[in-house]
Design a protein around this motif. Structure first.
Motif, PDB file in Angstrom:
ATOM      1  N   TYR A  37      48.670  25.120  13.968  1.00 30.12           N
ATOM      2  CA  TYR A  37      49.965  25.507  14.498  1.00 30.12           C
ATOM      3  C   TYR A  37      49.932  25.276  16.011  1.00 30.12           C
ATOM      4  O   TYR A  37      48.871  25.116  16.597  1.00 30.12           O
ATOM      5  CB  TYR A  37      50.259  26.977  14.218  1.00 30.12           C
ATOM      6  CG  TYR A  37      50.625  27.271  12.789  1.00 30.12           C
ATOM      7  CD1 TYR A  37      49.682  27.191  11.775  1.00 30.12           C
ATOM      8  CD2 TYR A  37      51.927  27.626  12.443  1.00 30.12           C
ATOM      9  CE1 TYR A  37      50.017  27.453  10.453  1.00 30.12           C
ATOM     10  CE2 TYR A  37      52.280  27.903  11.128  1.00 30.12           C
ATOM     11  CZ  TYR A  37      51.319  27.815  10.150  1.00 30.12           C
ATOM     12  OH  TYR A  37      51.665  28.075   8.844  1.00 30.12           O
ATOM     13  N   GLN A  39      52.145  26.426  19.893  1.00 28.58           N
ATOM     14  CA  GLN A  39      53.179  27.224  20.555  1.00 28.58           C
ATOM     15  C   GLN A  39      53.349  26.721  21.972  1.00 28.58           C
ATOM     16  O   GLN A  39      52.411  26.776  22.786  1.00 28.58           O
ATOM     17  CB  GLN A  39      52.806  28.707  20.558  1.00 28.58           C
ATOM     18  CG  GLN A  39      53.906  29.604  21.087  1.00 28.58           C
ATOM     19  CD  GLN A  39      53.654  31.064  20.786  1.00 28.58           C
ATOM     20  OE1 GLN A  39      52.542  31.469  20.479  1.00 28.58           O
ATOM     21  NE2 GLN A  39      54.703  31.871  20.857  1.00 28.58           N
ATOM     22  N   LYS A  43      58.681  29.098  23.390  1.00 31.08           N
ATOM     23  CA  LYS A  43      59.064  28.751  22.025  1.00 31.08           C
ATOM     24  C   LYS A  43      58.217  29.524  21.019  1.00 31.08           C
ATOM     25  O   LYS A  43      57.163  30.048  21.341  1.00 31.08           O
ATOM     26  CB  LYS A  43      58.910  27.254  21.787  1.00 31.08           C
ATOM     27  CG  LYS A  43      59.841  26.396  22.615  1.00 31.08           C
ATOM     28  CD  LYS A  43      59.756  24.937  22.194  1.00 31.08           C
ATOM     29  CE  LYS A  43      60.742  24.075  22.960  1.00 31.08           C
ATOM     30  NZ  LYS A  43      60.696  22.663  22.521  1.00 31.08           N
ATOM     31  N   GLN A  44      58.707  29.563  19.772  1.00 30.35           N
ATOM     32  CA  GLN A  44      57.953  30.221  18.718  1.00 30.35           C
ATOM     33  C   GLN A  44      56.811  29.328  18.238  1.00 30.35           C
ATOM     34  O   GLN A  44      56.852  28.103  18.383  1.00 30.35           O
ATOM     35  CB  GLN A  44      58.881  30.545  17.534  1.00 30.35           C
ATOM     36  CG  GLN A  44      59.896  31.634  17.834  1.00 30.35           C
ATOM     37  CD  GLN A  44      60.662  32.050  16.591  1.00 30.35           C
ATOM     38  OE1 GLN A  44      60.851  31.260  15.668  1.00 30.35           O
ATOM     39  NE2 GLN A  44      61.108  33.293  16.563  1.00 30.35           N
ATOM     40  N   ARG A  45      55.813  29.969  17.678  1.00 32.92           N
ATOM     41  CA  ARG A  45      54.704  29.222  17.090  1.00 32.92           C
ATOM     42  C   ARG A  45      55.237  28.431  15.880  1.00 32.92           C
ATOM     43  O   ARG A  45      56.012  28.947  15.088  1.00 32.92           O
ATOM     44  CB  ARG A  45      53.583  30.168  16.669  1.00 32.92           C
ATOM     45  CG  ARG A  45      52.281  29.487  16.314  1.00 32.92           C
ATOM     46  CD  ARG A  45      51.168  30.500  16.106  1.00 32.92           C
ATOM     47  NE  ARG A  45      50.880  31.248  17.323  1.00 32.92           N
ATOM     48  CZ  ARG A  45      49.858  32.094  17.456  1.00 32.92           C
ATOM     49  NH1 ARG A  45      49.030  32.287  16.432  1.00 32.92           N
ATOM     50  NH2 ARG A  45      49.669  32.749  18.584  1.00 32.92           N
ATOM     51  N   GLU A  46      54.799  27.170  15.773  1.00 36.37           N
ATOM     52  CA  GLU A  46      55.299  26.325  14.697  1.00 36.37           C
ATOM     53  C   GLU A  46      54.168  25.602  13.996  1.00 36.37           C
ATOM     54  O   GLU A  46      53.113  25.324  14.592  1.00 36.37           O
ATOM     55  CB  GLU A  46      56.289  25.281  15.249  1.00 36.37           C
ATOM     56  CG  GLU A  46      55.690  24.320  16.247  1.00 36.37           C
ATOM     57  CD  GLU A  46      56.698  23.301  16.767  1.00 36.37           C
ATOM     58  OE1 GLU A  46      57.895  23.414  16.464  1.00 36.37           O
ATOM     59  OE2 GLU A  46      56.256  22.367  17.473  1.00 36.37           O
ATOM     60  N   LEU A  47      54.408  25.261  12.743  1.00 35.31           N
ATOM     61  CA  LEU A  47      53.435  24.514  11.969  1.00 35.31           C
ATOM     62  C   LEU A  47      53.300  23.101  12.505  1.00 35.31           C
ATOM     63  O   LEU A  47      54.294  22.452  12.836  1.00 35.31           O
ATOM     64  CB  LEU A  47      53.863  24.457  10.506  1.00 35.31           C
ATOM     65  CG  LEU A  47      53.037  23.559   9.590  1.00 35.31           C
ATOM     66  CD1 LEU A  47      51.661  24.150   9.366  1.00 35.31           C
ATOM     67  CD2 LEU A  47      53.762  23.325   8.278  1.00 35.31           C
ATOM     68  N   ALA A  60      54.438  18.547   9.997  1.00 35.31           N
ATOM     69  CA  ALA A  60      55.754  18.752  10.591  1.00 35.31           C
ATOM     70  C   ALA A  60      56.352  17.394  10.934  1.00 35.31           C
ATOM     71  O   ALA A  60      55.636  16.461  11.321  1.00 35.31           O
ATOM     72  CB  ALA A  60      55.627  19.604  11.845  1.00 35.31           C
TER      73      ALA A  60
END
Length: 116
Positions: A37, A39, A43-47, A60
């Motif tokens: 992941y 971040q 911003k939000q943590r993302e895959l 992603a």
């Protein structure tokens, strides 16, 4: 319990490459899914990419065709090969694992900065 330690981050120019590593220890036999992941600031943590329990991989959309997830020895070492890096890939990258009880584990994170 599972412990995860990332390494391999750094500063790279646009178009360059980096390889991140994640070393897992502890109850690695219990891991059902494992991945990366990220971040970015604000911003939000993302895959980024992950191995699913059946061994399939998911990427992603922003990284498809540029990043490759791999692992050796089934579950104790995982890599993220990042090619054709872009400034928007700048983020803290985290190694993640989920065990059979659905408990999540995270590494401490490694900074990747893409800048000229």
């Amino acid at each position: 319990q599972v412990q995860l330690v990332e390494s391999g981050g750094g500063l790279v120019q646009p178009g360059g490459s980096l390889r991140l590593s994640c070393a897992a220890s502890g109850s690695i036999f219990s891991i059902s899914a494992m991945g990366w992941y990220r971040q970015a600031p604000g911003k939000q943590r993302e895959l980024v990419a992950t191995f699913l329990s059946g061994g399939n991989t998911v990427y992603a959309d922003p990284v498809k065709g540029r990043f490759t997830i791999s692992r050796v020895n089934a579950k104790d070492t995982m890599y993220l090969q990042m090619d054709s890096l872009k400034p928007e890939d700048t983020a803290v990258y985290y190694c993640h694992a989920r065990d059979s009880t659905k408990q999540d584990y995270w590494g401490q994170g490694t900074q990747v900065t893409v800048s000229s």
